[in-house]
Design a protein around this motif. Structure first.
Motif, mmCIF file in Angstrom:
data_model
loop_
_atom_site.group_PDB
_atom_site.id
_atom_site.type_symbol
_atom_site.label_atom_id
_atom_site.label_comp_id
_atom_site.label_asym_id
_atom_site.label_seq_id
_atom_site.Cartn_x
_atom_site.Cartn_y
_atom_site.Cartn_z
ATOM 1 N N ALA A 248 0.820 -1.213 0.000
ATOM 2 C CA ALA A 248 0.000 0.000 0.000
ATOM 3 C C ALA A 248 0.850 1.258 0.000
ATOM 4 N N ALA A 249 2.046 1.208 0.571
ATOM 5 C CA ALA A 249 2.877 2.407 0.710
ATOM 6 C C ALA A 249 3.393 2.930 -0.626
ATOM 7 N N LYS A 250 3.473 2.055 -1.640
ATOM 8 C CA LYS A 250 4.083 2.453 -2.911
ATOM 9 C C LYS A 250 3.069 2.533 -4.045
ATOM 10 N N SER A 251 1.815 2.759 -3.720
ATOM 11 C CA SER A 251 0.783 2.807 -4.759
ATOM 12 C C SER A 251 -0.375 3.667 -4.288
ATOM 13 N N MET A 252 -1.237 4.062 -5.230
ATOM 14 C CA MET A 252 -2.372 4.910 -4.887
ATOM 15 C C MET A 252 -3.586 4.538 -5.732
ATOM 16 N N PRO A 253 -4.712 4.191 -5.108
ATOM 17 C CA PRO A 253 -5.927 3.952 -5.889
ATOM 18 C C PRO A 253 -6.412 5.246 -6.550
ATOM 19 N N TYR A 399 9.326 3.522 -5.973
ATOM 20 C CA TYR A 399 9.541 4.449 -4.870
ATOM 21 C C TYR A 399 8.202 4.822 -4.242
ATOM 22 N N PRO A 400 8.215 5.156 -2.946
ATOM 23 C CA PRO A 400 6.984 5.645 -2.329
ATOM 24 C C PRO A 400 6.640 7.039 -2.855
ATOM 25 N N PHE A 401 5.375 7.390 -2.787
ATOM 26 C CA PHE A 401 4.959 8.727 -3.200
ATOM 27 C C PHE A 401 5.539 9.765 -2.240
ATOM 28 N N PRO A 402 5.970 10.936 -2.748
ATOM 29 C CA PRO A 402 6.507 11.984 -1.865
ATOM 30 C C PRO A 402 5.477 12.379 -0.807
ATOM 31 N N GLY A 403 5.941 12.499 0.430
ATOM 32 C CA GLY A 403 5.038 12.915 1.497
ATOM 33 C C GLY A 403 4.229 11.803 2.102
ATOM 34 N N GLY A 404 4.445 10.562 1.626
ATOM 35 C CA GLY A 404 3.696 9.444 2.182
ATOM 36 C C GLY A 404 2.241 9.456 1.758
#
Length: 427
Positions: A248-253, A399-404
């Protein structure tokens, strides 16, 4: 126990009849437990069953509930970032292997449809439509790139030629890919699920995975049962939630919206898309459309970052449809819905293994119909000990999205706003 039905959509309303499937209410053992009965999970299950594995599939709602049963239904080759971007990122050797796989997903779909007699309105032919000279130049480069990897079913179209296949005056040209095409996506999913069961696989619906106990023989818990397996395949994509926090930390629905008109009739439908090809434009925030089997226009576009459901989908998408086809101004919209896909920062899929026995694929970034079918084959190969193609994906940097998680949605929306302005002004 809660029963989650399909969301209202044209696909759900026109789905082929299927038998009800039970929820898991026992403690069972299997070779492979697949979490998610969408394209990735079902493709994995089919390849594994064909190679002698015992497979159990857990679905939180119904088969094809997520993106697999709600998408635009377009068979589009390659990845959300094309092979040239991959080559610049990871070098020519890895890119060569990924490039060879970039056109395999569509072939897998057609093979499945033929082998298992899946009724899903399969049609050949997909158009990439250029709205500017710069976009046309990109298509010319894309054709050369794809041909370098052996993909030759391509035709560049000038303005006169594209008008022969799309009755829209927005385009300066385009590219026709005859290995592209379109399908009824939910019926494809339902047909693949039936194929899984015909080979001895078991599918449980209304059985969300709520916890994974990792170890030598990992266990997947559902509200009323559990599955002990040799291997787990995590295939929930945008509907996985926080079951596996490191994914979940490296993706966004993200949400995309689709509308479907009332039936247009054979004559009007043929004036819009005479050869019944599907179309997507070349903008960053692209629009896409096609005809259904019963001659409705299915039109989609837009992205909602963070996967919120818009209050009025028709108000967002209908103006886009009328800009392309003003002749449809008096046509009624019968269905409007949204569905989520999973975005990665690189816009390349994330593939990997957690420990020795939990495998995953996610993050198609809006390019999933073909990729997910390939992913199932690649995951199955890895479980059989043939990991070269799996490793080519697993070695892609992510990579994780900037800012979490708190800031990933506004940052992504800001980037989309910037690229939307570039589309608008032709940069």
């Amino acid at each position: 126990m809660a029963n989650t039905p399909y969301p209202e959509s044209y696909y759900a309303a026109s789905a082929n009849a299927v038998p009800p499937r039970p929820a898991l209410q026992d403690d069972i053992e299997t070779d492979v437990c697949v979490i998610g009965a969408g394209y990735t999970g079902l493709s994995s299950a089919l390849f594994l069953l064909e190679n002698g594995f015992k497979v159990t599939v857990l679905e939180a709602a119904k088969v094809g509930f997520g993106a697999s049963g709600r998408n635009g239904g377009q068979i589009v080759n390659s990845y959300s970032r094309d092979i040239d971007v991959i080559e610049r990122t990871v070098g020519p050797k890895q890119a060569q292997l990924l490039g060879q796989m970039a056109f395999e997903g569509g072939r897998i779909i057609r093979e499945r449809v033929a082998r298992y007699n899946i009724q899903c309105d399969l049609k050949d032919g997909g158009v990439f439509a250029a709205m500017t000279a710069k976009q046309m130049g990109h298509l010319e480069s894309q054709k050369r790139l794809w041909e370098r990897f052996g993909h030759t079913q391509l035709e560049l179209m000038d303005q006169r030629r594209i008008r022969e296949v799309v009755a829209c005056d927005q385009y300066v040209g385009g590219m026709l890919d005859m290995s592209g095409g379109h399908i009824h996506p939910l019926n494809l999913t339902l047909g693949e699920a039936a194929a899984v069961e015909s080979l001895g696989g078991t599918i449980y619906e209304q059985s969300p995975a709520v916890r994974i106990v990792r170890g030598a023989n990992p266990v997947v818990h559902t509200p009323q049962g559990k599955v002990r397996a040799r291997f787990i395949i995590v295939a929930g994509n945008a509907y996985l939630g926080n079951l596996v926090p490191e994914l979940a930390a490296k993706s966004m629905p993200c949400g995309t919206q689709v509308i479907t008109t009332e039936p247009l009739g054979e004559e009007l439908a043929k004036t819009l898309l005479p050869q019944d090809y599907c179309v997507e434009d070349c903008n960053y925030l692209l629009d896409y459309y096609r005809l259904s089997g019963d001659k409705r226009l299915i039109f989609g576009g837009g992205v909602v970052y963070g996967a919120r459901d818009p209050a009025n989908i028709e108000a967002i998408i209908r103006p886009k449809m009328l800009k392309a086809f003003p002749q449809l101004k008096d046509v009624k919209i019968d269905y409007a819905w949204t569905g989520n896909f999973l975005l990665t920062l690189s816009r390349l899929p994330q593939v990997g293994r957690l420990g020795d026995n939990i495998y995953y694929s996610q993050g198609c970034s809006g390019h999933g119909v073909t990729y997910t079918h390939l992913a199932g084959k690649v995951l199955a190969e890895a479980l059989r000990g043939q990991a070269e193609r799996f490793d080519a994906f697993a070695d892609l940097p992510h990579y994780p999205f900037p800012g979490g998680q708190m800031l990933r949605t506004p940052f992504a929306a800001l980037g989309a706003w910037y690229y939307g302005l570039r589309d608008k002004f032709g940069y």
